[in-house]
Design a protein around this motif. Structure first.
Motif, PDB file in Angstrom:
ATOM      1  N   ALA A 197       0.799  -1.225   0.000  1.00  0.00           N
ATOM      2  CA  ALA A 197       0.000   0.000   0.000  1.00  0.00           C
ATOM      3  C   ALA A 197       0.830   1.272   0.000  1.00  0.00           C
ATOM      4  N   ALA A 200       2.660   1.912  -3.346  1.00  0.00           N
ATOM      5  CA  ALA A 200       1.704   2.203  -4.416  1.00  0.00           C
ATOM      6  C   ALA A 200       1.127   3.599  -4.263  1.00  0.00           C
ATOM      7  N   LEU A 201       0.771   3.941  -3.031  1.00  0.00           N
ATOM      8  CA  LEU A 201       0.194   5.253  -2.769  1.00  0.00           C
ATOM      9  C   LEU A 201       1.208   6.367  -3.039  1.00  0.00           C
ATOM     10  N   LEU A 204       1.724   6.806  -6.738  1.00  0.00           N
ATOM     11  CA  LEU A 204       0.562   7.412  -7.383  1.00  0.00           C
ATOM     12  C   LEU A 204       0.490   8.911  -7.099  1.00  0.00           C
TER      13      LEU A 204
ATOM     14  N   VAL B 159       0.117   1.297 -12.571  1.00  0.00           N
ATOM     15  CA  VAL B 159      -0.364   1.339 -11.183  1.00  0.00           C
ATOM     16  C   VAL B 159      -1.114   0.061 -10.869  1.00  0.00           C
ATOM     17  N   ASP B 160      -1.141  -0.264  -9.590  1.00  0.00           N
ATOM     18  CA  ASP B 160      -1.975  -1.383  -9.152  1.00  0.00           C
ATOM     19  C   ASP B 160      -3.427  -0.907  -9.197  1.00  0.00           C
ATOM     20  N   HIS B 163      -5.302  -0.440  -5.865  1.00  0.00           N
ATOM     21  CA  HIS B 163      -4.888   0.738  -5.096  1.00  0.00           C
ATOM     22  C   HIS B 163      -5.450   2.011  -5.716  1.00  0.00           C
ATOM     23  N   THR B 167      -7.956   4.486  -3.793  1.00  0.00           N
ATOM     24  CA  THR B 167      -7.559   5.884  -3.593  1.00  0.00           C
ATOM     25  C   THR B 167      -8.627   6.826  -4.135  1.00  0.00           C
ATOM     26  N   LEU B 205      -4.131  13.584  -8.795  1.00  0.00           N
ATOM     27  CA  LEU B 205      -4.022  12.162  -9.090  1.00  0.00           C
ATOM     28  C   LEU B 205      -3.517  11.904 -10.512  1.00  0.00           C
ATOM     29  N   GLY B 208       0.258  14.159 -10.527  1.00  0.00           N
ATOM     30  CA  GLY B 208       1.187  13.871  -9.443  1.00  0.00           C
ATOM     31  C   GLY B 208       1.785  15.114  -8.830  1.00  0.00           C
TER      32      GLY B 208
END
Lengths: 213, 213
Positions: A197, A200-201, A204, B159-160, B163, B167, B205, B208
């Motif tokens: 987590a 990944a966060l 992102l 990206v996963d 996640h 988010t 998002l 970034g």
DNA sequence: TGCTTATTTTTCCATTTGATCAAAAATTAT
DNA sequence: ATAATTTTTGATCAAATGGAAAAATAAGCA
């Protein structure tokens, strides 16, 4: 003059038994309040979870409300810690990565506290409102200035600091508060998922979704 | 054979009064359940908020639990809608911007529903668990595949998908669930702040935090 | 040891809560 | 209007709840 009972933790020194029992009670109360909220929680239920009778619990905490406040006070301190640790002088990327890591770790190790906090806010923050308006507000304003300085120095993209802070809170806290949903969706794989987590966060939020050239 | 009371909404056609009253009850129940949770909410309180007596409320809904389920079922439908609308064929940036806009709008126009949903999940999703494990799970898996395709096509950064979805949920929902906190921090300025939420979130998002060259 | 304080249990009480039911009132259908 | 049906109310109940008082027991200390 002052309270003669064991509850008067201010005036007299706390007994060994007192320390142990208050700890047991606070832990049990945390669990129950986090699940059912203030109104929904029953003192009897908390007492049972703490392994004692209801009157005995009320011997340590005058009332249900006093107990709730005690649990909440503790929780708030833990909740605030990571934010206080953000340093203005540090490298923005590193600071934010660290903050995310701390918050995600907190959501994992103190998921119940996180849920209690969320519960209190959803209910309109009847108890915490005052602290939020004073102490937290100042703390946030302080960090807003830090972020603004980063933006001004061109170290990070121009973002609204408040939105950034709220997004950080939201996305990290989600792993604790919505644990039940995550588990329903991922099943057995949830545990591994949590491990990835914070990376990944961080990726992102730092690099964004659109591909970088 | 079947229920003779007005509650038997399945067999007989619903009366005009029935429609009106059930609506009033559901609205009041939404409010109260969202604030106090299932256990903490009192039927009497809901009845008062709906402007009728408790026995009368129970004439329309057999039990507190039945009412809770009815409210929750409705809420879930609203909550799911935005996710269902994500299209695989669309441009990722536009799709995500739209999704964020829809979710933020939902958090504003249906803040109470959002809080009720959060409340149910925090309490361990006792009622919704089953739906989460089946219907929502399939829906999420579907969208995960969409995101994976976008990544594979190089349209967005790797990206996963889970996640990312979490988010998105967390950051948009935060504006409803933690409304009390936001207001405590921003005071009177909160209203304006909300207006900038979906743009700020989308930019953050998508692009970034780190400056783009 | 005895005396004082701290802890625990037992008992109790006033409210609140979810729920039921019969009867009354209001509405709709004939 | 009259009958049939639906809606509302008032009374009531058993269980659960927060809390208080008192009595019994256990620690701590001189």
């Amino acid at each position: 003059m002052s309270d003669r009972t064991a509850r008067a933790t201010k005036t007299r020194k706390r007994t060994r038994i007192q320390v142990v029992n208050e700890e047991k009670i606070l832990e049990a109360a945390l669990e129950v309040f986090a699940r059912y909220g203030f109104k929904g929680a029953a003192v009897d239920q908390i007492a049972a979870a703490a392994g004692m009778s209801k009157p005995n619990l009320l011997y340590y905490f005058r009332s249900k409300k006093a107990l709730y406040i005690a649990v909440l006070r503790r929780t708030l301190e833990m909740w605030l810690q990571p934010l206080e640790d953000i340093a203005a002088e540090g490298d923005p990327e590193a600071e934010i990565r660290d903050y995310i890591a701390r918050k995600v770790a907190f959501s994992r190790s103190h998921a119940v506290e996180s849920r209690l906090f969320a519960m209190e806010i959803i209910q309109g923050a009847p108890i915490l409102k005052e602290v939020l308006e004073t102490r937290l507000r100042e703390l946030v304003e302080d960090k807003v200035r830090v972020i603004e300085a980063w933006v001004a120095a061109g170290k990070i993209a121009p973002v609204d600091p408040h939105h950034l802070i709220f997004t950080l809170w939201a996305s990290t806290q989600h792993y604790a508060d919505f644990d039940a949903q995550i588990r329903a969706l991922l099943g057995a794989g949830a545990e591994d998922f949590y491990l990835s987590a914070d990376d990944a966060l961080s990726d992102l939020l730092l690099k964004g979704l659109l591909p970088r050239p």
